[in-house]
Write a protein that holds these residues in place. Structure first.
Motif, PDB file in Angstrom:
ATOM      1  N   ASP A 271       8.670 -12.408   9.564  1.00 33.71           N
ATOM      2  CA  ASP A 271       7.355 -12.526  10.183  1.00 33.71           C
ATOM      3  C   ASP A 271       7.559 -12.336  11.681  1.00 33.71           C
ATOM      4  O   ASP A 271       8.682 -12.461  12.182  1.00 33.71           O
ATOM      5  N   LYS A 272       6.500 -12.020  12.408  1.00 36.27           N
ATOM      6  CA  LYS A 272       6.656 -11.802  13.854  1.00 36.27           C
ATOM      7  C   LYS A 272       6.313 -13.055  14.660  1.00 36.27           C
ATOM      8  O   LYS A 272       7.199 -13.732  15.183  1.00 36.27           O
ATOM      9  N   THR A 273       5.039 -13.380  14.733  1.00 33.25           N
ATOM     10  CA  THR A 273       4.607 -14.474  15.591  1.00 33.25           C
ATOM     11  C   THR A 273       5.087 -15.816  15.048  1.00 33.25           C
ATOM     12  O   THR A 273       4.802 -16.173  13.905  1.00 33.25           O
ATOM     13  N   GLY A 274       5.828 -16.529  15.854  1.00 33.35           N
ATOM     14  CA  GLY A 274       6.353 -17.828  15.446  1.00 33.35           C
ATOM     15  C   GLY A 274       7.711 -17.747  14.790  1.00 33.35           C
ATOM     16  O   GLY A 274       8.351 -18.778  14.577  1.00 33.35           O
ATOM     17  N   THR A 405      12.939  -5.413   8.299  1.00 32.04           N
ATOM     18  CA  THR A 405      11.513  -5.094   8.196  1.00 32.04           C
ATOM     19  C   THR A 405      10.687  -6.239   8.762  1.00 32.04           C
ATOM     20  O   THR A 405      11.057  -7.408   8.605  1.00 32.04           O
ATOM     21  N   ILE A 406       9.585  -5.924   9.416  1.00 31.07           N
ATOM     22  CA  ILE A 406       8.647  -6.929   9.926  1.00 31.07           C
ATOM     23  C   ILE A 406       7.354  -6.839   9.122  1.00 31.07           C
ATOM     24  O   ILE A 406       6.791  -5.748   8.954  1.00 31.07           O
ATOM     25  N   LEU A 407       6.891  -7.973   8.626  1.00 36.76           N
ATOM     26  CA  LEU A 407       5.579  -8.085   7.976  1.00 36.76           C
ATOM     27  C   LEU A 407       4.762  -9.071   8.803  1.00 36.76           C
ATOM     28  O   LEU A 407       5.100 -10.249   8.882  1.00 36.76           O
ATOM     29  N   THR A 408       3.699  -8.605   9.430  1.00 35.44           N
ATOM     30  CA  THR A 408       2.913  -9.481  10.293  1.00 35.44           C
ATOM     31  C   THR A 408       1.424  -9.343   9.994  1.00 35.44           C
ATOM     32  O   THR A 408       0.946  -8.272   9.590  1.00 35.44           O
ATOM     33  N   GLY A 409       0.730 -10.428  10.192  1.00 35.54           N
ATOM     34  CA  GLY A 409      -0.714 -10.408  10.028  1.00 35.54           C
ATOM     35  C   GLY A 409      -1.451 -10.025  11.287  1.00 35.54           C
ATOM     36  O   GLY A 409      -2.688  -9.967  11.291  1.00 35.54           O
ATOM     37  N   ASP A 410      -0.719  -9.740  12.377  1.00 39.07           N
ATOM     38  CA  ASP A 410      -1.336  -9.389  13.655  1.00 39.07           C
ATOM     39  C   ASP A 410      -2.035  -8.038  13.549  1.00 39.07           C
ATOM     40  O   ASP A 410      -1.380  -7.002  13.394  1.00 39.07           O
ATOM     41  N   PRO A 411      -3.369  -7.999  13.643  1.00 35.71           N
ATOM     42  CA  PRO A 411      -4.085  -6.713  13.494  1.00 35.71           C
ATOM     43  C   PRO A 411      -4.002  -5.837  14.733  1.00 35.71           C
ATOM     44  O   PRO A 411      -4.299  -4.649  14.668  1.00 35.71           O
ATOM     45  N   ASN A 412      -3.616  -6.407  15.877  1.00 38.37           N
ATOM     46  CA  ASN A 412      -3.570  -5.643  17.119  1.00 38.37           C
ATOM     47  C   ASN A 412      -2.206  -5.012  17.363  1.00 38.37           C
ATOM     48  O   ASN A 412      -2.023  -4.294  18.342  1.00 38.37           O
ATOM     49  N   ALA A 413      -1.237  -5.307  16.525  1.00 40.84           N
ATOM     50  CA  ALA A 413       0.112  -4.805  16.754  1.00 40.84           C
ATOM     51  C   ALA A 413       0.245  -3.390  16.207  1.00 40.84           C
ATOM     52  O   ALA A 413      -0.262  -3.068  15.138  1.00 40.84           O
ATOM     53  N   GLY A 449      20.100  -4.504  -2.811  1.00 42.25           N
ATOM     54  CA  GLY A 449      20.526  -5.838  -3.207  1.00 42.25           C
ATOM     55  C   GLY A 449      19.347  -6.783  -3.210  1.00 42.25           C
ATOM     56  O   GLY A 449      18.221  -6.405  -3.536  1.00 42.25           O
ATOM     57  N   SER A 450      19.608  -8.035  -2.825  1.00 40.71           N
ATOM     58  CA  SER A 450      18.547  -9.037  -2.747  1.00 40.71           C
ATOM     59  C   SER A 450      17.767  -8.884  -1.453  1.00 40.71           C
ATOM     60  O   SER A 450      18.214  -8.237  -0.502  1.00 40.71           O
ATOM     61  N   VAL A 451      16.589  -9.522  -1.406  1.00 41.39           N
ATOM     62  CA  VAL A 451      15.728  -9.474  -0.221  1.00 41.39           C
ATOM     63  C   VAL A 451      15.526 -10.889   0.295  1.00 41.39           C
ATOM     64  O   VAL A 451      15.157 -11.796  -0.462  1.00 41.39           O
ATOM     65  N   ALA A 452      15.774 -11.085   1.586  1.00 41.20           N
ATOM     66  CA  ALA A 452      15.584 -12.384   2.232  1.00 41.20           C
ATOM     67  C   ALA A 452      14.373 -12.326   3.145  1.00 41.20           C
ATOM     68  O   ALA A 452      14.134 -11.313   3.810  1.00 41.20           O
ATOM     69  N   MET A 453      13.607 -13.405   3.176  1.00 35.60           N
ATOM     70  CA  MET A 453      12.393 -13.476   3.995  1.00 35.60           C
ATOM     71  C   MET A 453      12.485 -14.669   4.925  1.00 35.60           C
ATOM     72  O   MET A 453      12.873 -15.771   4.500  1.00 35.60           O
ATOM     73  N   VAL A 454      12.141 -14.465   6.204  1.00 34.87           N
ATOM     74  CA  VAL A 454      12.123 -15.529   7.196  1.00 34.87           C
ATOM     75  C   VAL A 454      10.703 -15.639   7.739  1.00 34.87           C
ATOM     76  O   VAL A 454      10.151 -14.653   8.231  1.00 34.87           O
ATOM     77  N   GLY A 455      10.101 -16.823   7.651  1.00 36.11           N
ATOM     78  CA  GLY A 455       8.744 -17.023   8.147  1.00 36.11           C
ATOM     79  C   GLY A 455       8.543 -18.438   8.620  1.00 36.11           C
ATOM     80  O   GLY A 455       9.453 -19.265   8.561  1.00 36.11           O
TER      81      GLY A 455
END
Length: 570
Positions: A271-274, A405-413, A449-455
């Motif tokens: 995730d991006k913000t935070g 990879t970045i997955l963000t909910g920021d609509p302005n990015a 391989g596997s996928v790791a997510m940080v949020g």
């Protein structure tokens, strides 16, 4: 007793061959003593028992050394002083109690600081050795140490409900649960013990036919020298040491199985913000556009306008610029498009507004313009700062050929700008929680391989639950913390890279331990069956094998410094 319990549960545990060896040798010796004829093995039984107990004592001591550092509540004071001068035990503390924390004292429970300020060392929770400055209203956690003047705090949770207590329970659960690999090893050990018993019987029968006086001693040696305990300890000892080392660096692993999954991770999603950024805007630059006002005067007017807004940017500016007070701006109201605030001060119309709101950006910076009667007088540049350690962590993961990879909910990015700014392979913006989950599923089908997510946010909880490995910051939303397999107690990103190295080292050590246990048994059991090992020497070999496995596992608690360091940004 352990062997009897194993037999009661119809399970061949590692204590069964040991108990059979001691019992058989003692029984035969007693019968021969009563008869006054034949060999006795009291000396072998005594030496075997001595070396066995010595080995298990050293083994237990070594295992305790690996786990004792994971008990964050062990230094809590027995009693605390209340604000009114009375004393209470830690168990008697309840929410809303106001307690005094002396200099160099340990905080007994979670609470809110009600003194003006304090300097608190949270190393036992975060792994960071530097004391943190706290001001009125800030949270203080149990297990922290006061490194400044005495302060007062209001308790918000009892000692057993504190943040540190929850961490301890998670840690204990991870250390005691049996993962898939350990379950498989236990099954192998069960069949291994059965094979050892059959080998001992075959050895006894062979020597009884060829040389009867060697039969019992050789069979005892086979029972004693076999080391299913080394095989059974190969994985849990290394995992316990890894969990211990990780906890000292501010990483709480709730499920030991995740250590296996981490080794197979090929793709990291953030995730991006935070997460990659702090999520807190900071005034980075002030540019005056008119010489009619001083910066202090303009700051007062900005606070007078922004203190009426709940927008994150407005709150950030109010917090950082309000030290010198604020001007009494009248008729304050939001702009029609809610892009800023306006009001009247000394007969003039003042407006503060975001001027780059329509430009796609990485949302790391925003320019806020202050105008007086439509004339610009100053600009403030605010930035969403990188989380400490984020740049170096991304660079190290990239160096190891991971896909980022970045997955963000920021609509302005803007995805392209995000990809360049963070040096990642891809970025997806303006995603809802459901769209994040869909995108993660697509990545999982394409990943090697596997996928790791940080949020960290509330909207990250669904995607964290879908990832093969999930990490969340302990300062994030409650739901994301509950969904994550790993909590990052520290405020820094560096522990993520350390976790990757720890999982790799743990995997190597487990393989080394299993290889050693197999080689040892492949050599020692035939030697014992051939009559080359007396029972007492077999006991030494078994104990030494177990100690070597645990000693090797303890190396997982420490990470060597890297040969190719990447600078760690503040």
């Amino acid at each position: 007793r352990g062997a009897w319990q194993n037999l009661q549960h119809r399970r061949l545990g590692m204590d069964v061959p040991v108990a059979l060896a001691i019992g058989s040798a003692w029984l035969v010796s007693m019968v021969n003593t009563v008869r006054g004829d034949g060999e006795v093995y009291f000396d072998s039984v005594a030496m075997f028992t001595f070396f066995l107990l010595l080995g298990r004592y050293l083994l237990l001591k070594t295992q305790l050394a690996a786990t004792e550092s994971t008990l964050p509540l062990s230094d809590l004071p027995d009693v605390v002083q209340l604000r009114n001068g009375r004393w209470k035990t830690v168990e008697q503390i309840v929410p809303d109690d106001e307690i005094v924390v002396p200099k160099n004292g340990v905080v007994a429970a979670d609470g809110i600081l009600i003194s003006r300020e304090a300097r608190v060392n949270e190393a036992i929770l975060t792994g960071e050795p530097w004391p943190q400055k706290k001001v009125f209203g800030h949270e203080v956690y149990a297990g922290s140490r006061n490194e400044g003047a005495p302060f007062m705090m209001r308790v918000t949770a009892s000692a057993d409900s504190s943040f540190a207590a929850k961490l301890q329970r998670y840690q204990t659960q991870a250390m005691t649960c049996r993962n898939h690999r350990q379950t498989l090893i236990d099954k192998i050990a069960h069949h291994f013990v059965a094979a050892v018993l059959l080998t001992a019987v075959a050895t006894f029968m062979y020597w009884w036919i060829t040389q009867p006086d060697m039969a019992l001693e050789s069979a005892l040696a086979v029972l004693v020298v076999s080391c299913p305990c080394a095989l059974s300890l190969a994985a849990p000892a290394a995992q316990t040491a890894t969990l211990s080392g990780a906890s000292q660096q501010g990483l709480l692993i709730k499920d030991a199985d995740v250590l296996e999954s981490l080794v197979r991770v090929s793709d990291w999603v953030f995730d991006k913000t935070g997460t990659l950024t702090t999520g807190q805007f900071v005034v980075q630059k002030f540019t005056p556009l008119s010489d009619q006002y001083t910066k202090a005067e303009l700051d007062h007017i900005v606070v007078g306008l922004q203190r009426h807004s709940e927008h994150p940017v407005a709150r950030a500016m109010t917090s950082q610029l309000s030290a010198g007070g604020y001007s009494a701006v009248e008729a304050v109201a939001p702009l029609p498009e809610r892009t800023g605030m306006q009001g009247r001060y000394q007969g003039k119309l003042w407006v503060i507004e975001t001027v780059n709101k329509d430009r796609p950006s990485a949302s790391l910076t925003r320019t806020i313009q202050l105008r007086c009667d439509q004339q610009p007088v100053a600009e403030y540049q605010l930035g969403d700062a990188w989380r400490p350690g984020a740049k170096s962590t991304l660079a190290k993961l990239k160096r190891e050929k991971h896909q980022l990879t970045i997955l963000t909910g920021d609509p302005n990015a803007d995805p392209k700008i995000l990809t360049q700014a963070f040096a990642v392979d891809a970025a997806f913006t303006g995603l809802s929680p459901e769209e994040k989950v869909d995108q993660l599923k697509k990545l999982k089908t394409l990943a090697q391989g596997s996928v790791a997510m940080v949020g960290d946010g509330l909207n990250d909880a669904p995607v964290l639950a879908q990832a093969d490995v999930s990490l969340a910051f302990a300062s994030g939303a409650m739901l994301s913390r509950q969904s994550a397999q790993i909590l990052i107690v520290s405020n820094r990103m560096k522990p993520i890279w350390q976790l990757v190295r720890w999982s790799q080292k743990c995997h190597r050590i487990i393989r080394q331990n299993i290889t050693w246990a197999l080689i040892y048994n492949a050599i020692s059991i035939p030697a014992a069956a051939a009559g080359q090992l007396p029972p007492w020497l077999a006991a030494i070999g078994m104990s030494t094998s177990s100690l070597l496995v645990v000693s090797n596992a303890l190396r997982a608690r420490r990470l060597k410094s890297e040969n190719r360091p990447i600078s760690e940004e503040a």
